[in-house]
Design a protein around this motif. Structure first.
Motif, PDB file in Angstrom:
ATOM      1  N   PRO A  36       1.109  -1.360  -0.206  1.00 51.36           N
ATOM      2  CA  PRO A  36       0.467  -0.157  -0.201  1.00 51.36           C
ATOM      3  C   PRO A  36       0.707   1.066   0.228  1.00 51.36           C
ATOM      4  N   LEU A  37       1.788   0.952   0.320  1.00 52.52           N
ATOM      5  CA  LEU A  37       3.266   2.630   0.713  1.00 52.52           C
ATOM      6  C   LEU A  37       3.644   2.715  -0.523  1.00 52.52           C
ATOM      7  N   VAL A  38       4.167   1.621  -1.294  1.00 49.22           N
ATOM      8  CA  VAL A  38       4.250   1.658  -3.434  1.00 49.22           C
ATOM      9  C   VAL A  38       3.142   2.203  -3.624  1.00 49.22           C
ATOM     10  N   VAL A  39       1.798   1.604  -3.441  1.00 51.01           N
ATOM     11  CA  VAL A  39       0.955   1.876  -3.583  1.00 51.01           C
ATOM     12  C   VAL A  39       0.469   3.928  -3.978  1.00 51.01           C
ATOM     13  N   ALA A  40       0.709   3.794  -2.397  1.00 48.80           N
ATOM     14  CA  ALA A  40      -0.183   5.244  -2.155  1.00 48.80           C
ATOM     15  C   ALA A  40       1.470   6.310  -2.867  1.00 48.80           C
ATOM     16  N   ALA A  41       2.517   5.733  -3.224  1.00 49.99           N
ATOM     17  CA  ALA A  41       3.913   6.632  -3.397  1.00 49.99           C
ATOM     18  C   ALA A  41       3.226   7.373  -5.221  1.00 49.99           C
ATOM     19  N   MET A  42       2.965   6.176  -5.795  1.00 50.78           N
ATOM     20  CA  MET A  42       2.914   6.555  -7.282  1.00 50.78           C
ATOM     21  C   MET A  42       1.325   6.347  -7.370  1.00 50.78           C
ATOM     22  N   PHE A  43       0.475   6.822  -6.684  1.00 49.61           N
ATOM     23  CA  PHE A  43      -1.446   6.763  -7.155  1.00 49.61           C
ATOM     24  C   PHE A  43      -1.805   8.290  -7.721  1.00 49.61           C
ATOM     25  N   ASP A  44      -0.717   9.558  -7.570  1.00 52.18           N
ATOM     26  CA  ASP A  44      -1.228  11.054  -7.850  1.00 52.18           C
ATOM     27  C   ASP A  44      -0.838  11.133  -9.518  1.00 52.18           C
TER      28      ASP A  44
END
Length: 329
Positions: free
Chosen positions: A87-95
């Protein structure tokens, strides 16, 4: 030197990566050449996938599941890499993802859920502990289904409540997880008491590769016709999927080292962190409103990227987590 397998099933298992790639290529060709077949093929996804998961669960003895819950370090590492690190990796790329809501939902659905089927195959090919992954499968399934709604809310906000219904999620969980798992354990009990049950179980487990190939074929063939004008948006997520595979190789290794896992367990942790549950979450994407139908194609696109990535993983992960660096079993 290993002998070349002689039977059809053995040959398919020995060359399963080529079989999977061929199934996806054939599915893409059929989807492009006969788009009218897409809706009919889409109806076959859940039955074929349910059969695949039944065979997967059939290889997880109920007693093994209980023993796996005592393997605290491996389970902790698998849970941390999948439900904290990912989830942290996904959050980093989400924007940086395309702004289209359907594309973002598709990416979230597929990246936030760990794989429970062919991850076992690819991990085993790389010398990872398939036994540990098999035993951890039911736990990973339950945890991801419990956490997924909360993750979607955190990333998408309250707007998600207006477009995503709970019913299809519950139905997919029952049809694709609870029922195949219950049937598998029933067959295990039958096999333990009757020779006919053991024969049936043995025969069923040989269908793993053909069922996986069939699933990949119908998934790709049914979704290719939906690309339409969304090709650019779908293509835009490919670099994110590729980057995810690269990042998770190293973060998975770091988590395995944190928990002081030996090489087989460490490789299994790398694979479970990198491979995603695209086939099981696809029915969830298909249940979305028509305006968000491209989400399903975004999910399938991840499968295409990932299978190609697994070819590299099988060769590179043993170097990333070599046996001589093992610190524990």
């Amino acid at each position: 030197m290993s002998q070349e397998p002689s039977g059809l099933v053995e040959r398919m298992e020995h060359h399963q990566i080529a079989v999977y790639l061929g199934a996806m290529a054939a599915g893409a060709l059929v989807g492009w050449a006969a788009p009218s077949a897409g809706p009919g093929l889409e109806h076959t996804i859940s039955p074929v996938l349910g059969a695949l998961l039944f065979v997967t669960f059939l290889q997880v003895p109920a007693a093994e599941l209980v023993r796996s819950l005592r393997d605290g370090r491996f389970l902790s590492a698998a849970l941390v890499v999948n439900f904290v690190v990912v989830p942290l990796v996904v959050a980093a790329m989400f924007d940086f993802l395309p702004a289209d809501q359907a594309v973002r939902i598709g990416v979230l659905l597929v990246l936030l859920c760990p794989c429970v089927d062919y991850v076992i195959v690819f991990s085993g090919l790389a010398g990872g502990s398939s036994r540990r992954l098999l035993a951890a499968t039911p736990l990973l399934l339950v945890v991801q289904m419990l956490l997924l709604p909360g993750f979607l809310y955190l990333f998408m906000g309250s707007e998600l409540a207006d477009i995503v219904e709970v019913g299809p999620f519950v139905e997919a969980f029952l049809v694709l997880i609870v029922i195949p798992l219950a049937v598998a354990w029933t067959v295990q009990a039958w096999a333990a008491r009757q020779p006919a049950g053991q024969s049936f179980s043995d025969a069923a487990t040989t269908t793993m590769v053909p069922l996986m190939a069939a699933t990949l074929f119908v998934v790709v063939a049914s979704q290719v016709p939906k690309l339409g004008d969304s090709l650019a948006d779908v293509a835009a997520v490919i670099p994110f999927y590729a980057a995810f595979l690269i990042v998770m190789a190293f973060t998975g290794k770091a988590v395995a080292r944190l928990f002081r896992l030996g090489a087989p367990a460490a490789r299994a942790v790398v694979f479970t962190g990198a491979t995603r549950n695209s086939l099981v979450v696809l029915p969830l994407a298909l249940a979305l409103p028509d305006a968000l139908s491209v989400a399903a194609v975004v999910v399938v696109t991840q499968t295409l990227v990932e299978v190609l990535g697994m070819v590299a993983y099988v060769r590179l992960v043993p170097r990333l987590a070599p046996a001589e660096q093992a610190t524990a079993a």
